[in-house]
Design a protein around this motif. Sequence first.
Motif, PDB file in Angstrom:
ATOM      1  N   GLN A 128     -22.007 -17.531  27.322  1.00 19.59           N
ATOM      2  CA  GLN A 128     -21.939 -18.807  28.027  1.00 19.59           C
ATOM      3  C   GLN A 128     -23.298 -19.487  27.928  1.00 19.59           C
ATOM      4  O   GLN A 128     -24.282 -19.011  28.483  1.00 19.59           O
ATOM      5  N   VAL A 129     -23.353 -20.596  27.184  1.00 17.11           N
ATOM      6  CA  VAL A 129     -24.601 -21.330  27.006  1.00 17.11           C
ATOM      7  C   VAL A 129     -24.543 -22.608  27.835  1.00 17.11           C
ATOM      8  O   VAL A 129     -23.655 -23.433  27.653  1.00 17.11           O
ATOM      9  N   ASP A 130     -25.496 -22.748  28.744  1.00 10.43           N
ATOM     10  CA  ASP A 130     -25.568 -23.923  29.611  1.00 10.43           C
ATOM     11  C   ASP A 130     -26.579 -24.943  29.100  1.00 10.43           C
ATOM     12  O   ASP A 130     -26.466 -26.126  29.387  1.00 10.43           O
ATOM     13  N   LEU A 131     -27.580 -24.467  28.357  1.00 17.30           N
ATOM     14  CA  LEU A 131     -28.690 -25.317  27.932  1.00 17.30           C
ATOM     15  C   LEU A 131     -29.133 -24.917  26.529  1.00 17.30           C
ATOM     16  O   LEU A 131     -29.304 -23.735  26.247  1.00 17.30           O
ATOM     17  N   VAL A 132     -29.320 -25.929  25.682  1.00 20.73           N
ATOM     18  CA  VAL A 132     -29.887 -25.703  24.351  1.00 20.73           C
ATOM     19  C   VAL A 132     -31.174 -26.513  24.261  1.00 20.73           C
ATOM     20  O   VAL A 132     -31.178 -27.717  24.515  1.00 20.73           O
ATOM     21  N   ILE A 133     -32.257 -25.822  23.917  1.00 22.73           N
ATOM     22  CA  ILE A 133     -33.539 -26.467  23.680  1.00 22.73           C
ATOM     23  C   ILE A 133     -33.627 -26.591  22.165  1.00 22.73           C
ATOM     24  O   ILE A 133     -33.661 -25.582  21.456  1.00 22.73           O
ATOM     25  N   LEU A 134     -33.658 -27.837  21.688  1.00 21.83           N
ATOM     26  CA  LEU A 134     -33.298 -28.103  20.307  1.00 21.83           C
ATOM     27  C   LEU A 134     -34.248 -29.070  19.612  1.00 21.83           C
ATOM     28  O   LEU A 134     -34.628 -30.096  20.182  1.00 21.83           O
ATOM     29  N   ASN A 135     -34.597 -28.759  18.371  1.00 19.56           N
ATOM     30  CA  ASN A 135     -35.361 -29.665  17.529  1.00 19.56           C
ATOM     31  C   ASN A 135     -34.373 -30.612  16.840  1.00 19.56           C
ATOM     32  O   ASN A 135     -33.241 -30.220  16.553  1.00 19.56           O
ATOM     33  N   ILE A 136     -34.789 -31.835  16.576  1.00 16.63           N
ATOM     34  CA  ILE A 136     -33.909 -32.797  15.898  1.00 16.63           C
ATOM     35  C   ILE A 136     -33.971 -32.620  14.387  1.00 16.63           C
ATOM     36  O   ILE A 136     -32.941 -32.496  13.729  1.00 16.63           O
ATOM     37  N   GLU A 137     -35.178 -32.608  13.852  1.00 14.87           N
ATOM     38  CA  GLU A 137     -35.345 -32.588  12.396  1.00 14.87           C
ATOM     39  C   GLU A 137     -35.390 -31.151  11.882  1.00 14.87           C
ATOM     40  O   GLU A 137     -36.432 -30.505  11.870  1.00 14.87           O
ATOM     41  N   MET A 138     -34.209 -30.671  11.482  1.00 16.05           N
ATOM     42  CA  MET A 138     -34.089 -29.326  10.943  1.00 16.05           C
ATOM     43  C   MET A 138     -33.389 -29.394   9.594  1.00 16.05           C
ATOM     44  O   MET A 138     -32.626 -30.322   9.335  1.00 16.05           O
ATOM     45  N   PRO A 139     -33.656 -28.405   8.738  1.00 16.55           N
ATOM     46  CA  PRO A 139     -32.973 -28.407   7.439  1.00 16.55           C
ATOM     47  C   PRO A 139     -31.475 -28.160   7.599  1.00 16.55           C
ATOM     48  O   PRO A 139     -31.038 -27.511   8.537  1.00 16.55           O
ATOM     49  N   VAL A 140     -30.699 -28.696   6.713  1.00 19.50           N
ATOM     50  CA  VAL A 140     -29.243 -28.540   6.596  1.00 19.50           C
ATOM     51  C   VAL A 140     -28.489 -29.242   7.729  1.00 19.50           C
ATOM     52  O   VAL A 140     -27.770 -30.197   7.489  1.00 19.50           O
ATOM     53  N   ILE A 141     -28.625 -28.786   8.968  1.00 16.68           N
ATOM     54  CA  ILE A 141     -27.904 -29.369  10.103  1.00 16.68           C
ATOM     55  C   ILE A 141     -28.921 -29.938  11.081  1.00 16.68           C
ATOM     56  O   ILE A 141     -29.729 -29.195  11.650  1.00 16.68           O
ATOM     57  N   SER A 142     -28.878 -31.244  11.303  1.00 12.53           N
ATOM     58  CA  SER A 142     -29.828 -31.866  12.228  1.00 12.53           C
ATOM     59  C   SER A 142     -29.462 -31.539  13.673  1.00 12.53           C
ATOM     60  O   SER A 142     -28.343 -31.106  13.969  1.00 12.53           O
ATOM     61  N   GLY A 143     -30.392 -31.782  14.551  1.00 13.85           N
ATOM     62  CA  GLY A 143     -30.128 -31.579  15.970  1.00 13.85           C
ATOM     63  C   GLY A 143     -28.969 -32.423  16.468  1.00 13.85           C
ATOM     64  O   GLY A 143     -28.164 -31.979  17.289  1.00 13.85           O
ATOM     65  N   PHE A 144     -28.851 -33.647  15.966  1.00 15.21           N
ATOM     66  CA  PHE A 144     -27.738 -34.510  16.375  1.00 15.21           C
ATOM     67  C   PHE A 144     -26.400 -33.931  15.905  1.00 15.21           C
ATOM     68  O   PHE A 144     -25.414 -33.957  16.642  1.00 15.21           O
ATOM     69  N   ASN A 145     -26.366 -33.413  14.681  1.00 18.01           N
ATOM     70  CA  ASN A 145     -25.133 -32.788  14.199  1.00 18.01           C
ATOM     71  C   ASN A 145     -24.793 -31.546  15.015  1.00 18.01           C
ATOM     72  O   ASN A 145     -23.630 -31.262  15.268  1.00 18.01           O
ATOM     73  N   PHE A 146     -25.817 -30.809  15.432  1.00 21.27           N
ATOM     74  CA  PHE A 146     -25.594 -29.617  16.238  1.00 21.27           C
ATOM     75  C   PHE A 146     -25.011 -29.983  17.601  1.00 21.27           C
ATOM     76  O   PHE A 146     -24.117 -29.299  18.103  1.00 21.27           O
ATOM     77  N   ILE A 147     -25.511 -31.065  18.195  1.00 20.58           N
ATOM     78  CA  ILE A 147     -24.978 -31.512  19.491  1.00 20.58           C
ATOM     79  C   ILE A 147     -23.468 -31.761  19.400  1.00 20.58           C
ATOM     80  O   ILE A 147     -22.721 -31.461  20.323  1.00 20.58           O
ATOM     81  N   ASP A 148     -23.038 -32.297  18.287  1.00 18.71           N
ATOM     82  CA  ASP A 148     -21.612 -32.583  18.118  1.00 18.71           C
ATOM     83  C   ASP A 148     -20.744 -31.333  18.184  1.00 18.71           C
ATOM     84  O   ASP A 148     -19.541 -31.429  18.423  1.00 18.71           O
ATOM     85  N   THR A 149     -21.318 -30.156  17.996  1.00 18.05           N
ATOM     86  CA  THR A 149     -20.548 -28.911  18.044  1.00 18.05           C
ATOM     87  C   THR A 149     -20.501 -28.315  19.448  1.00 18.05           C
ATOM     88  O   THR A 149     -19.783 -27.344  19.671  1.00 18.05           O
ATOM     89  N   LEU A 150     -21.284 -28.853  20.379  1.00 21.39           N
ATOM     90  CA  LEU A 150     -21.369 -28.305  21.733  1.00 21.39           C
ATOM     91  C   LEU A 150     -20.254 -28.846  22.610  1.00 21.39           C
ATOM     92  O   LEU A 150     -19.769 -29.953  22.404  1.00 21.39           O
ATOM     93  N   ASP A 151     -19.894 -28.062  23.623  1.00 16.77           N
ATOM     94  CA  ASP A 151     -18.918 -28.602  24.574  1.00 16.77           C
ATOM     95  C   ASP A 151     -19.621 -29.580  25.510  1.00 16.77           C
ATOM     96  O   ASP A 151     -20.842 -29.648  25.554  1.00 16.77           O
ATOM     97  N   GLU A 152     -18.846 -30.327  26.247  1.00  9.74           N
ATOM     98  CA  GLU A 152     -19.396 -31.410  27.076  1.00  9.74           C
ATOM     99  C   GLU A 152     -20.272 -30.923  28.220  1.00  9.74           C
ATOM    100  O   GLU A 152     -21.039 -31.694  28.787  1.00  9.74           O
ATOM    101  N   TYR A 153     -20.188 -29.652  28.581  1.00  8.58           N
ATOM    102  CA  TYR A 153     -20.955 -29.138  29.709  1.00  8.58           C
ATOM    103  C   TYR A 153     -22.298 -28.545  29.307  1.00  8.58           C
ATOM    104  O   TYR A 153     -23.125 -28.252  30.161  1.00  8.58           O
ATOM    105  N   THR A 154     -22.512 -28.339  28.020  1.00 10.82           N
ATOM    106  CA  THR A 154     -23.778 -27.778  27.559  1.00 10.82           C
ATOM    107  C   THR A 154     -24.834 -28.876  27.515  1.00 10.82           C
ATOM    108  O   THR A 154     -24.653 -29.888  26.863  1.00 10.82           O
ATOM    109  N   GLN A 155     -25.919 -28.648  28.225  1.00 10.20           N
ATOM    110  CA  GLN A 155     -27.011 -29.616  28.257  1.00 10.20           C
ATOM    111  C   GLN A 155     -27.954 -29.390  27.085  1.00 10.20           C
ATOM    112  O   GLN A 155     -28.052 -28.280  26.565  1.00 10.20           O
TER     113      GLN A 155
END
Length: 160
Positions: free
Chosen positions: A53-80
């Motif tokens: 159960q992940v409640d919070l992701v501390i995330l970089n935006i500029e990453m190789p292959v999958i950007s932080g924005f693309n990663f956010i799209d894979t999270l459920d609505e409750y994950t901050q």
Amino acid sequence: MKKENPKLGTLILDHSLTQRTLLTHLAKQQPELELLGAYGDATTAHKRLGEVQVDLVILNIEMPVISGFNFIDTLDEYTQVIFVTASPQYALEAFDYGVTDYLLKPPTAKRFRQAVEKAVKKHQGSHKPLKSDLLVIRCDLQQREVNVAETVSYTHLRAH
């Protein structure tokens, strides 16, 4: 049984080992966080999302292959998400995604703490009924809030 103040299950995702080490150190200083892992690539981090159960992701935006924005799209609505990046130009777009906070690298301990406090407050608020679910009624000369979602509908009562 639900805990009064559960810790936020937290993942760190940054391709830089130096930044992951710093963020891990900062996260471990926060008693409200339970660090579930620190990852250098989105694929490995995403696998972990399916295991815990992940409640919070501390995330970089500029990453190789999958950007932080693309990663956010894979999270459920409750994950901050708290973005930690060297690039201030993404801030407006980040808040359009509904991120909890946006930190510039390298984050100070004080600023990191402020971001965690926001996440904790938001998490605690997510367990309360929304104002739109509350109906204020006057009863016995007092105002009381009734959670509409928990009440039986009047039409249901009439049917029985």
